[in-house]
Design an enzyme around this catalytic site. Structure first.
Site, PDB file in Angstrom:
ATOM      1  N   ARG A  62     -21.327  -2.774   3.654  1.00  0.00           N
ATOM      2  CA  ARG A  62     -20.558  -3.825   4.326  1.00  0.00           C
ATOM      3  C   ARG A  62     -20.479  -3.563   5.825  1.00  0.00           C
ATOM      4  O   ARG A  62     -20.520  -4.492   6.629  1.00  0.00           O
ATOM      5  CB  ARG A  62     -19.142  -3.866   3.713  1.00  0.00           C
ATOM      6  CG  ARG A  62     -18.257  -4.959   4.293  1.00  0.00           C
ATOM      7  CD  ARG A  62     -16.953  -5.092   3.538  1.00  0.00           C
ATOM      8  NE  ARG A  62     -15.979  -4.075   3.900  1.00  0.00           N
ATOM      9  CZ  ARG A  62     -14.792  -3.924   3.317  1.00  0.00           C
ATOM     10  NH1 ARG A  62     -14.438  -4.723   2.325  1.00  0.00           N
ATOM     11  NH2 ARG A  62     -13.955  -2.980   3.698  1.00  0.00           N
ATOM     12  N   ARG A 118      -9.524   7.041   4.671  1.00  0.00           N
ATOM     13  CA  ARG A 118      -8.897   5.883   4.008  1.00  0.00           C
ATOM     14  C   ARG A 118      -8.644   6.202   2.533  1.00  0.00           C
ATOM     15  O   ARG A 118      -7.625   5.816   1.972  1.00  0.00           O
ATOM     16  CB  ARG A 118      -9.781   4.638   4.163  1.00  0.00           C
ATOM     17  CG  ARG A 118      -9.742   4.082   5.590  1.00  0.00           C
ATOM     18  CD  ARG A 118     -10.904   3.183   5.889  1.00  0.00           C
ATOM     19  NE  ARG A 118     -10.849   1.901   5.209  1.00  0.00           N
ATOM     20  CZ  ARG A 118     -11.896   1.072   5.122  1.00  0.00           C
ATOM     21  NH1 ARG A 118     -13.060   1.402   5.650  1.00  0.00           N
ATOM     22  NH2 ARG A 118     -11.763  -0.078   4.516  1.00  0.00           N
ATOM     23  N   ARG A 170       0.814  -1.210   0.000  1.00  0.00           N
ATOM     24  CA  ARG A 170       0.000   0.000   0.000  1.00  0.00           C
ATOM     25  C   ARG A 170       0.852   1.265   0.000  1.00  0.00           C
ATOM     26  O   ARG A 170       0.292   2.366   0.070  1.00  0.00           O
ATOM     27  CB  ARG A 170      -0.872   0.008   1.256  1.00  0.00           C
ATOM     28  CG  ARG A 170      -2.354  -0.322   1.006  1.00  0.00           C
ATOM     29  CD  ARG A 170      -2.990  -0.340   2.350  1.00  0.00           C
ATOM     30  NE  ARG A 170      -4.394  -0.159   2.449  1.00  0.00           N
ATOM     31  CZ  ARG A 170      -5.256  -1.155   2.633  1.00  0.00           C
ATOM     32  NH1 ARG A 170      -4.856  -2.405   2.594  1.00  0.00           N
ATOM     33  NH2 ARG A 170      -6.519  -0.891   2.860  1.00  0.00           N
TER      34      ARG A 170
END
Ligand code: AMP
Length: 190
Positions: free
Chosen positions: A128, A146, A89
């Site tokens: 979710r 995020r 990442r």
């Protein structure tokens, strides 16, 4: 060996697709997010450290993430290949992964990105969050953070793999089987 990085923003469907691909191609699925959450539920020191970052939607520092991932790879000496989900990442993680794999006489075959619009991703994450119990999926501010982390730190990973000619993109909008089909078709060309 077939080592694949599944790339994409939070909510792109990496974890869902990795589950299908792992059985189809007999690969080991390693998700750094899942590994951190396991550590959190087991209340390990690593879990405690990771939780403070994850709760805010920040990335966990590189070195702890890299060490955890390398240990997880080493647990599967007989693997036919790996699906890396949520890792690397950052560019530093991508470089560390290449250096580590080289030592094991392994390499990344392809990095495949699942692409979808931010608005759809936010919708998916909130949906979710209703069942995942993940606090970072339930709060729009955390989701936004995020995405900012992704834009600032993760987006450069795309260039890193493009320069190695290993970067591919897939349309991540559609039904789960449609997207699995697109991914499989791409993998078969590798
Ligand atoms: P995920 O399950 O992939 O959405 O990851 C959930 C959270 O775990 C992220 O928001 C980060 O806080 C942390 N995390 C997962 N993978 C990494 C990584 N490769 N580097 C840094 N932090 C990570």
């Amino acid at each position: 060996m077939l080592n694949i990085v599944l790339f994409g923003k939070p909510g792109a469907g990496k974890g869902t697709q990795a589950e299908f691909l792992k059985s189809k191609y007999q690969l080991v699925h390693l998700s750094t997010g899942d590994l951190f959450r396991k550590n959190i539920s087991e209340k390990t020191q690593l879990g405690l450290l990771a939780q403070s970052y994850m709760d805010k939607g920040d990335l966990v520092p590189d070195q702890v993430t890299i060490d955890m991932l390398e240990a997880a790879v080493k647990e599967h000496p007989q693997a036919k290949g790996f699906i890396f989900d949520g890792f690397p990442r950052t560019k530093a993680q991508a470089e560390a992964l290449d250096a580590f794999l080289e030592k094991q006489i392994m390499m990344i075959k392809a990095t495949i990105a699942l692409e979808a619009d931010d608005s759809l991703l936010v919708e998916r994450l909130l949906e979710r969050g209703k069942t995942s119990g993940r606090s970072d999926d339930q709060d729009v501010q955390k989701i936004t953070n995020r995405f900012q982390e992704y834009d600032q730190k993760t987006a450069p990973v795309k260039k890193y793999y493009q320069s190695q000619k290993k970067f591919y993109s897939i349309n991540g909008i559609g039904t789960i089987p449609e997207i699995t089909q697109r991914l499989s078709a791409m993998i078969e060309t590798l």
